[in-house]
Motif scaffolding. Structure first.
Motif, PDB file in Angstrom:
ATOM      1  N   UNK A  55       3.299  -5.616-115.517  1.00  0.00           N
ATOM      2  CA  UNK A  55       3.337  -4.148-115.494  1.00  0.00           C
ATOM      3  C   UNK A  55       4.595  -3.620-114.802  1.00  0.00           C
ATOM      4  N   UNK A  56       4.943  -4.239-113.691  1.00  0.00           N
ATOM      5  CA  UNK A  56       6.105  -3.752-112.924  1.00  0.00           C
ATOM      6  C   UNK A  56       7.372  -3.848-113.759  1.00  0.00           C
ATOM      7  N   UNK A  57       7.525  -4.996-114.440  1.00  0.00           N
ATOM      8  CA  UNK A  57       8.743  -5.161-115.244  1.00  0.00           C
ATOM      9  C   UNK A  57       8.729  -4.239-116.463  1.00  0.00           C
ATOM     10  N   UNK A  58       7.552  -3.981-117.018  1.00  0.00           N
ATOM     11  CA  UNK A  58       7.489  -3.014-118.125  1.00  0.00           C
ATOM     12  C   UNK A  58       8.045  -1.680-117.646  1.00  0.00           C
ATOM     13  N   UNK A  59       7.601  -1.240-116.472  1.00  0.00           N
ATOM     14  CA  UNK A  59       8.049   0.059-115.945  1.00  0.00           C
ATOM     15  C   UNK A  59       9.553   0.039-115.645  1.00  0.00           C
ATOM     16  N   UNK A  60      10.014  -1.026-115.011  1.00  0.00           N
ATOM     17  CA  UNK A  60      11.446  -1.102-114.658  1.00  0.00           C
ATOM     18  C   UNK A  60      12.308  -1.125-115.912  1.00  0.00           C
ATOM     19  N   UNK A  61      11.904  -1.943-116.882  1.00  0.00           N
ATOM     20  CA  UNK A  61      12.724  -2.064-118.095  1.00  0.00           C
ATOM     21  C   UNK A  61      12.742  -0.747-118.878  1.00  0.00           C
ATOM     22  N   UNK A  62      11.605  -0.058-118.885  1.00  0.00           N
ATOM     23  CA  UNK A  62      11.595   1.256-119.543  1.00  0.00           C
ATOM     24  C   UNK A  62      12.610   2.178-118.872  1.00  0.00           C
ATOM     25  N   UNK A  63      12.584   2.211-117.545  1.00  0.00           N
ATOM     26  CA  UNK A  63      13.462   3.122-116.799  1.00  0.00           C
ATOM     27  C   UNK A  63      14.931   2.737-116.974  1.00  0.00           C
ATOM     28  N   UNK A  64      15.235   1.463-116.808  1.00  0.00           N
ATOM     29  CA  UNK A  64      16.639   1.022-116.881  1.00  0.00           C
ATOM     30  C   UNK A  64      17.178   1.237-118.299  1.00  0.00           C
ATOM     31  N   UNK A  65      16.317   1.009-119.279  1.00  0.00           N
ATOM     32  CA  UNK A  65      16.786   1.172-120.672  1.00  0.00           C
ATOM     33  C   UNK A  65      17.008   2.640-121.013  1.00  0.00           C
ATOM     34  N   UNK A  66      16.541   3.513-120.146  1.00  0.00           N
ATOM     35  CA  UNK A  66      16.813   4.946-120.351  1.00  0.00           C
ATOM     36  C   UNK A  66      17.833   5.466-119.345  1.00  0.00           C
ATOM     37  N   UNK A  67      18.556   4.550-118.745  1.00  0.00           N
ATOM     38  CA  UNK A  67      19.688   4.943-117.904  1.00  0.00           C
ATOM     39  C   UNK A  67      19.378   5.185-116.446  1.00  0.00           C
ATOM     40  N   UNK A  68      18.117   4.943-116.014  1.00  0.00           N
ATOM     41  CA  UNK A  68      17.789   5.136-114.593  1.00  0.00           C
ATOM     42  C   UNK A  68      18.013   3.822-113.854  1.00  0.00           C
ATOM     43  N   UNK A  69      18.708   3.887-112.739  1.00  0.00           N
ATOM     44  CA  UNK A  69      18.991   2.659-111.997  1.00  0.00           C
ATOM     45  C   UNK A  69      18.763   2.800-110.508  1.00  0.00           C
ATOM     46  N   UNK A  70      18.281   3.968-110.099  1.00  0.00           N
ATOM     47  CA  UNK A  70      18.038   4.140-108.666  1.00  0.00           C
ATOM     48  C   UNK A  70      16.611   4.590-108.443  1.00  0.00           C
ATOM     49  N   UNK A  71      15.943   3.855-107.578  1.00  0.00           N
ATOM     50  CA  UNK A  71      14.511   4.048-107.434  1.00  0.00           C
ATOM     51  C   UNK A  71      14.103   4.212-105.978  1.00  0.00           C
ATOM     52  N   UNK A  72      13.034   4.985-105.799  1.00  0.00           N
ATOM     53  CA  UNK A  72      12.550   5.238-104.442  1.00  0.00           C
ATOM     54  C   UNK A  72      11.295   4.463-104.115  1.00  0.00           C
ATOM     55  N   UNK A  73      10.436   4.275-105.098  1.00  0.00           N
ATOM     56  CA  UNK A  73       9.138   3.639-104.809  1.00  0.00           C
ATOM     57  C   UNK A  73       8.500   3.122-106.082  1.00  0.00           C
ATOM     58  N   UNK A  74       7.590   2.176-105.891  1.00  0.00           N
ATOM     59  CA  UNK A  74       6.759   1.723-107.018  1.00  0.00           C
ATOM     60  C   UNK A  74       5.337   1.548-106.503  1.00  0.00           C
ATOM     61  N   UNK A  75       4.380   1.985-107.309  1.00  0.00           N
ATOM     62  CA  UNK A  75       2.969   1.764-106.967  1.00  0.00           C
ATOM     63  C   UNK A  75       2.389   0.810-107.999  1.00  0.00           C
ATOM     64  N   UNK A  76       1.520  -0.079-107.546  1.00  0.00           N
ATOM     65  CA  UNK A  76       0.925  -1.090-108.420  1.00  0.00           C
ATOM     66  C   UNK A  76      -0.584  -1.124-108.184  1.00  0.00           C
ATOM     67  N   UNK A  77      -1.326  -1.175-109.284  1.00  0.00           N
ATOM     68  CA  UNK A  77      -2.788  -1.294-109.160  1.00  0.00           C
ATOM     69  C   UNK A  77      -3.272  -2.256-110.236  1.00  0.00           C
ATOM     70  N   UNK A  78      -4.077  -3.220-109.842  1.00  0.00           N
ATOM     71  CA  UNK A  78      -4.559  -4.199-110.820  1.00  0.00           C
ATOM     72  C   UNK A  78      -5.982  -4.632-110.525  1.00  0.00           C
ATOM     73  N   UNK A  79      -6.646  -5.063-111.572  1.00  0.00           N
ATOM     74  CA  UNK A  79      -8.005  -5.555-111.403  1.00  0.00           C
ATOM     75  C   UNK A  79      -8.601  -5.898-112.748  1.00  0.00           C
ATOM     76  N   UNK A  80      -9.793  -6.453-112.713  1.00  0.00           N
ATOM     77  CA  UNK A  80     -10.438  -6.875-113.949  1.00  0.00           C
ATOM     78  C   UNK A  80     -10.727  -5.674-114.857  1.00  0.00           C
ATOM     79  N   UNK A  81     -10.481  -5.918-116.137  1.00  0.00           N
ATOM     80  CA  UNK A  81     -10.695  -4.902-117.174  1.00  0.00           C
ATOM     81  C   UNK A  81     -12.062  -4.212-117.005  1.00  0.00           C
ATOM     82  N   UNK A  82     -12.038  -2.913-117.093  1.00  0.00           N
ATOM     83  CA  UNK A  82     -13.304  -2.179-117.027  1.00  0.00           C
ATOM     84  C   UNK A  82     -13.820  -1.944-115.618  1.00  0.00           C
ATOM     85  N   UNK A  83     -13.077  -2.405-114.633  1.00  0.00           N
ATOM     86  CA  UNK A  83     -13.480  -2.230-113.237  1.00  0.00           C
ATOM     87  C   UNK A  83     -12.353  -1.593-112.442  1.00  0.00           C
TER      88      UNK A  83
END
Ligand code: THU
Length: 139
Positions: free
Chosen positions: A57-85
């Motif tokens: 997920x993190x790399x999906x978000x980073x690659x989306x941003x970088x591929x749209x010209x964004x290269x400076x970041x302040x924070x990232x939030x991550x949340x994960x768990x079993x599907x449906x929970x």
């Protein structure tokens, strides 16, 4: 990073989880990356039948941003768990994602791992990736 931004980012990470494609592990991760300009890029993990082709997920978000010209970041939030929970525990960025974050973010990037908007932990990238290998190492 003020509480309003943290709230917003965690909410965006939880929302991104819903888009995760995880038919093999059934472990759904969402990430929300805040750019210097105040935009939020979301990403979910995208699995593949050839497991090694999976993208976190993190790399999906980073690659989306970088591929749209964004290269400076302040924070990232991550949340994960079993599907449906709701997230059962904090979901920390894997080593590869820490390395990729390190390519585009400074050591003071805030990394928030969240179970909910009320229950999260906050680190800097430097804390999660000490003594990292970066562009400076090969100059
Ligand atoms: N995963 C992420 O999305 N981010 C991480 O930092 C760790 C792992 C995903 C990959 C895979 O789809 C699932 O979680 C189980 O490993």
């Amino acid at each position: 990073m003020d509480t309003a931004w943290k709230d917003k980012l965690i909410e965006a990470a939880l929302e991104a989880r819903k888009m995760a494609y995880a038919p093999y592990s059934h472990y759904c991760v969402g990430a929300a990356l805040l750019t210097r300009e105040g935009e939020i890029y979301q990403g979910g993990n995208i699995e593949n039948a050839s497991y090694g082709a999976t993208n976190c997920a993190e790399r999906t978000a980073i690659f989306k941003a970088v591929s749209e010209g964004r290269r400076q970041f302040r924070a990232i939030a991550v949340a994960g768990g079993l599907e449906g929970h709701a997230p059962g525990d904090y979901s920390y960025p894997c080593g590869i994602c820490r390395q990729v974050l390190g390519e585009f973010a400074k050591g003071d990037l805030a990394v928030i791992v969240a179970r909910s908007k009320e229950d999260y932990r906050e680190y800097t990238l430097d804390e999660l990736l000490p003594c990292g290998f970066g562009g400076g190492s090969i100059r």
